[in-house]
Design a protein around this motif. Structure first.
Motif, PDB file in Angstrom:
ATOM      1  N   LEU A  39       0.854  -1.188   0.000  1.00 33.75           N
ATOM      2  CA  LEU A  39       0.000   0.000   0.000  1.00 33.75           C
ATOM      3  C   LEU A  39       0.888   1.235   0.000  1.00 33.75           C
ATOM      4  CD1 LEU A  39      -2.683  -0.970   2.687  1.00 33.75           C
ATOM      5  CD2 LEU A  39      -2.902  -1.109   0.205  1.00 33.75           C
ATOM      6  N   ARG A  40       0.596   2.183  -0.866  1.00 28.51           N
ATOM      7  CA  ARG A  40       1.374   3.419  -0.935  1.00 28.51           C
ATOM      8  C   ARG A  40       0.465   4.595  -0.623  1.00 28.51           C
ATOM      9  NH1 ARG A  40       6.133   5.358  -3.211  1.00 28.51           N
ATOM     10  NH2 ARG A  40       6.048   7.514  -3.966  1.00 28.51           N
ATOM     11  N   ALA A  41       0.786   5.346   0.412  1.00 27.64           N
ATOM     12  CA  ALA A  41       0.020   6.530   0.796  1.00 27.64           C
ATOM     13  C   ALA A  41       0.974   7.719   0.832  1.00 27.64           C
ATOM     14  CB  ALA A  41      -0.623   6.331   2.163  1.00 27.64           C
ATOM     15  N   VAL A  42       0.723   8.706   0.005  1.00 26.30           N
ATOM     16  CA  VAL A  42       1.647   9.828  -0.114  1.00 26.30           C
ATOM     17  C   VAL A  42       1.028  11.130   0.387  1.00 26.30           C
ATOM     18  CG1 VAL A  42       2.954   8.815  -1.996  1.00 26.30           C
ATOM     19  CG2 VAL A  42       0.944  10.178  -2.527  1.00 26.30           C
ATOM     20  N   GLY A  43      -0.062  11.006   1.147  1.00 25.10           N
ATOM     21  CA  GLY A  43      -0.668  12.219   1.683  1.00 25.10           C
ATOM     22  C   GLY A  43      -1.555  12.911   0.664  1.00 25.10           C
ATOM     23  N   VAL A  44      -2.040  14.060   1.037  1.00 27.50           N
ATOM     24  CA  VAL A  44      -2.968  14.809   0.184  1.00 27.50           C
ATOM     25  C   VAL A  44      -2.230  15.979  -0.453  1.00 27.50           C
ATOM     26  CG1 VAL A  44      -5.099  16.145   0.117  1.00 27.50           C
ATOM     27  CG2 VAL A  44      -4.915  14.165   1.631  1.00 27.50           C
ATOM     28  N   LYS A  45      -2.132  15.954  -1.758  1.00 28.51           N
ATOM     29  CA  LYS A  45      -1.504  17.056  -2.492  1.00 28.51           C
ATOM     30  C   LYS A  45      -2.357  17.337  -3.718  1.00 28.51           C
ATOM     31  CE  LYS A  45       2.856  18.677  -4.449  1.00 28.51           C
ATOM     32  NZ  LYS A  45       4.273  18.342  -4.742  1.00 28.51           N
ATOM     33  N   PRO A  46      -2.982  18.504  -3.769  1.00 28.20           N
ATOM     34  CA  PRO A  46      -3.889  18.800  -4.887  1.00 28.20           C
ATOM     35  C   PRO A  46      -3.171  18.783  -6.227  1.00 28.20           C
ATOM     36  CG  PRO A  46      -4.145  20.401  -3.105  1.00 28.20           C
ATOM     37  CD  PRO A  46      -2.917  19.605  -2.790  1.00 28.20           C
ATOM     38  N   ASP A  47      -3.868  18.294  -7.231  1.00 28.65           N
ATOM     39  CA  ASP A  47      -3.351  18.311  -8.604  1.00 28.65           C
ATOM     40  C   ASP A  47      -3.731  19.645  -9.233  1.00 28.65           C
ATOM     41  OD1 ASP A  47      -2.479  17.832 -11.129  1.00 28.65           O
ATOM     42  OD2 ASP A  47      -3.970  16.304 -11.616  1.00 28.65           O
ATOM     43  N   ILE A  48      -2.820  20.608  -9.142  1.00 28.10           N
ATOM     44  CA  ILE A  48      -3.127  21.956  -9.621  1.00 28.10           C
ATOM     45  C   ILE A  48      -2.244  22.380 -10.797  1.00 28.10           C
ATOM     46  CG2 ILE A  48      -4.023  22.774  -7.405  1.00 28.10           C
ATOM     47  CD1 ILE A  48      -1.255  23.962  -6.840  1.00 28.10           C
ATOM     48  N   GLY A  49      -1.406  21.460 -11.261  1.00 26.67           N
ATOM     49  CA  GLY A  49      -0.490  21.808 -12.350  1.00 26.67           C
ATOM     50  C   GLY A  49      -1.195  22.289 -13.600  1.00 26.67           C
ATOM     51  N   TRP A  50      -2.380  21.733 -13.852  1.00 22.76           N
ATOM     52  CA  TRP A  50      -3.115  22.109 -15.064  1.00 22.76           C
ATOM     53  C   TRP A  50      -3.631  23.539 -15.021  1.00 22.76           C
ATOM     54  CZ3 TRP A  50      -8.453  23.081 -14.611  1.00 22.76           C
ATOM     55  CH2 TRP A  50      -9.011  22.780 -13.369  1.00 22.76           C
ATOM     56  N   LEU A  51      -3.593  24.160 -13.817  1.00 23.88           N
ATOM     57  CA  LEU A  51      -4.039  25.550 -13.695  1.00 23.88           C
ATOM     58  C   LEU A  51      -2.909  26.552 -13.911  1.00 23.88           C
ATOM     59  CD1 LEU A  51      -6.397  25.266 -10.595  1.00 23.88           C
ATOM     60  CD2 LEU A  51      -7.080  25.737 -12.961  1.00 23.88           C
ATOM     61  N   ALA A  52      -1.679  26.057 -13.982  1.00 24.02           N
ATOM     62  CA  ALA A  52      -0.535  26.958 -14.172  1.00 24.02           C
ATOM     63  C   ALA A  52      -0.699  27.764 -15.466  1.00 24.02           C
ATOM     64  CB  ALA A  52       0.757  26.152 -14.220  1.00 24.02           C
ATOM     65  N   GLY A  53      -0.488  29.057 -15.360  1.00 25.38           N
ATOM     66  CA  GLY A  53      -0.626  29.924 -16.518  1.00 25.38           C
ATOM     67  C   GLY A  53      -2.025  30.452 -16.729  1.00 25.38           C
ATOM     68  N   SER A  54      -2.981  30.002 -15.902  1.00 20.67           N
ATOM     69  CA  SER A  54      -4.353  30.504 -16.012  1.00 20.67           C
ATOM     70  C   SER A  54      -4.518  31.705 -15.083  1.00 20.67           C
ATOM     71  CB  SER A  54      -5.348  29.403 -15.631  1.00 20.67           C
ATOM     72  OG  SER A  54      -5.300  29.164 -14.230  1.00 20.67           O
ATOM     73  N   ASP A  55      -5.721  32.261 -15.070  1.00 24.05           N
ATOM     74  CA  ASP A  55      -5.994  33.399 -14.197  1.00 24.05           C
ATOM     75  C   ASP A  55      -6.313  32.962 -12.764  1.00 24.05           C
ATOM     76  OD1 ASP A  55      -5.630  35.229 -16.257  1.00 24.05           O
ATOM     77  OD2 ASP A  55      -7.743  35.128 -16.884  1.00 24.05           O
ATOM     78  N   VAL A  56      -6.399  31.660 -12.522  1.00 24.02           N
ATOM     79  CA  VAL A  56      -6.672  31.147 -11.179  1.00 24.02           C
ATOM     80  C   VAL A  56      -5.358  31.074 -10.397  1.00 24.02           C
ATOM     81  CG1 VAL A  56      -7.537  29.203  -9.832  1.00 24.02           C
ATOM     82  CG2 VAL A  56      -8.652  29.818 -11.993  1.00 24.02           C
ATOM     83  N   ALA A  57      -5.277  31.851  -9.327  1.00 27.23           N
ATOM     84  CA  ALA A  57      -4.049  31.880  -8.518  1.00 27.23           C
ATOM     85  C   ALA A  57      -3.881  30.564  -7.767  1.00 27.23           C
ATOM     86  CB  ALA A  57      -4.089  33.051  -7.540  1.00 27.23           C
ATOM     87  N   ILE A  58      -2.659  30.052  -7.761  1.00 27.53           N
ATOM     88  CA  ILE A  58      -2.379  28.802  -7.063  1.00 27.53           C
ATOM     89  C   ILE A  58      -1.181  28.977  -6.135  1.00 27.53           C
ATOM     90  CG2 ILE A  58      -3.361  27.279  -8.803  1.00 27.53           C
ATOM     91  CD1 ILE A  58      -0.571  26.855  -9.926  1.00 27.53           C
ATOM     92  N   GLY A  59      -1.187  28.231  -5.047  1.00 33.24           N
ATOM     93  CA  GLY A  59      -0.059  28.193  -4.114  1.00 33.24           C
ATOM     94  C   GLY A  59       0.204  26.745  -3.801  1.00 33.24           C
ATOM     95  N   ASN A  60      -0.065  26.311  -2.560  1.00 32.07           N
ATOM     96  CA  ASN A  60      -0.044  24.888  -2.252  1.00 32.07           C
ATOM     97  C   ASN A  60      -1.316  24.208  -2.760  1.00 32.07           C
ATOM     98  OD1 ASN A  60       2.444  24.928  -0.850  1.00 32.07           O
ATOM     99  ND2 ASN A  60       1.413  25.738   0.966  1.00 32.07           N
ATOM    100  N   GLY A  61      -2.303  25.021  -3.055  1.00 31.48           N
ATOM    101  CA  GLY A  61      -3.557  24.569  -3.652  1.00 31.48           C
ATOM    102  C   GLY A  61      -4.134  25.720  -4.438  1.00 31.48           C
ATOM    103  N   VAL A  62      -5.447  25.736  -4.616  1.00 26.51           N
ATOM    104  CA  VAL A  62      -6.117  26.860  -5.284  1.00 26.51           C
ATOM    105  C   VAL A  62      -6.366  27.940  -4.236  1.00 26.51           C
ATOM    106  CG1 VAL A  62      -8.146  27.592  -6.555  1.00 26.51           C
ATOM    107  CG2 VAL A  62      -7.184  25.321  -6.957  1.00 26.51           C
ATOM    108  N   VAL A  63      -5.788  29.102  -4.438  1.00 23.50           N
ATOM    109  CA  VAL A  63      -5.887  30.204  -3.473  1.00 23.50           C
ATOM    110  C   VAL A  63      -7.316  30.748  -3.451  1.00 23.50           C
ATOM    111  CG1 VAL A  63      -5.063  32.503  -2.859  1.00 23.50           C
ATOM    112  CG2 VAL A  63      -3.458  30.792  -3.741  1.00 23.50           C
ATOM    113  N   VAL A  64      -7.892  30.831  -2.244  1.00 23.13           N
ATOM    114  CA  VAL A  64      -9.257  31.338  -2.090  1.00 23.13           C
ATOM    115  C   VAL A  64      -9.280  32.420  -1.016  1.00 23.13           C
ATOM    116  CG1 VAL A  64     -10.357  29.188  -2.844  1.00 23.13           C
ATOM    117  CG2 VAL A  64      -9.825  29.521  -0.414  1.00 23.13           C
TER     118      VAL A  64
END
Length: 230
Positions: free
Chosen positions: A124-149
């Motif tokens: 079993l492999r558990a790597v914790g919770v890390k949002p997949d936000i790479g696809w938002l890079a270069g968009s108008d949606v600000a990202i940090g460790n996740g989607v900035v709100v």
């Protein structure tokens, strides 16, 4: 009876079947019940190990960071959990990762970064919770460790909201931004985001980091920010 069992033909195709013999109660007691559970869920198999009496299994845990549950508790408490697990027969290897996995005689052979090779029936492999936000890079949606709100769970793009395990929001204790990936936080953020999407103006007071963990019978809790020196 055999004809009735035929309805299950092919039901496990493409899945892994776990055969779990167990005793509900002390072995040898006339009040205990012996059973066998068939499941395709590794989670259920592990849970049965906690809730019932099963045969002793060899368990090795690889801790990539070197600290047990480092995002939940400080090193002193983490070391207490490590010692508890080791006393239960669990082998814990800090700062160790898997280098490769090979099939070996209907089982697995796991090679570690240390060079050690372990036979395994289940990996079993558990790597914790890390949002997949790479696809938002270069968009108008600000990202940090996740989607900035903001406090309304709205992103940098008006009318676009984020909540739960992907939301990079302010912690109500520290004032710092973080992805607080726990279920109660996701529920509250989802409620606030929904109200704002429906036209109300609801605000969040910030996420609150807390967790409760049951590790082989040892229950540990953490709330807020840790400031102690280990």
């Amino acid at each position: 009876m055999r004809a009735q069992w035929r309805v299950f033909d092919g039901s496990m195709a493409g899945r892994t079947m776990y055969v779990v013999p167990f005793s509900m109660g002390p072995l040898g007691s006339d009040k205990s019940h012996i059973g066998v559970q068939l499941t395709d869920s590794a989670y259920v198999a592990v849970s049965m190990r906690i809730m019932t009496r099963m045969g002793r299994a060899a368990l090795t845990v690889l801790v990539r960071s070197g600290l047990v549950v480092s995002r939940m508790i400080n090193p002193t408490a983490g070391d207490m959990i490590r010692r508890w697990c080791e006393a239960k027969g669990v082998r814990i290897l800090p700062k160790t990762q898997t280098a490769r996995i090979d099939a070996a005689d209907c089982a697995l052979a796991v090679t570690l970064t240390t060079g050690e090779r372990l036979p395994a029936d289940l990996y079993l492999r558990a790597v914790g919770v890390k949002p997949d936000i790479g696809w938002l890079a270069g968009s108008d949606v600000a990202i940090g460790n996740g989607v900035v709100v903001d406090e309304h769970l709205e992103t940098s793009v008006a009318g676009v909201f984020a909540a739960g395990d992907v939301a990079d929001a302010v912690d109500c204790v520290t004032g710092q931004r973080q992805v607080n990936a726990i279920q109660p936080n996701a529920v509250e953020q989802g409620r606030i985001a929904a109200l704002n999407m429906a036209g109300s103006r609801a605000s969040s007071r910030g996420s609150f980091a807390f967790n409760v963990l049951d590790t082989l019978g040892l229950v540990s809790s953490s709330f807020g920010a840790w400031h102690g020196v280990p």
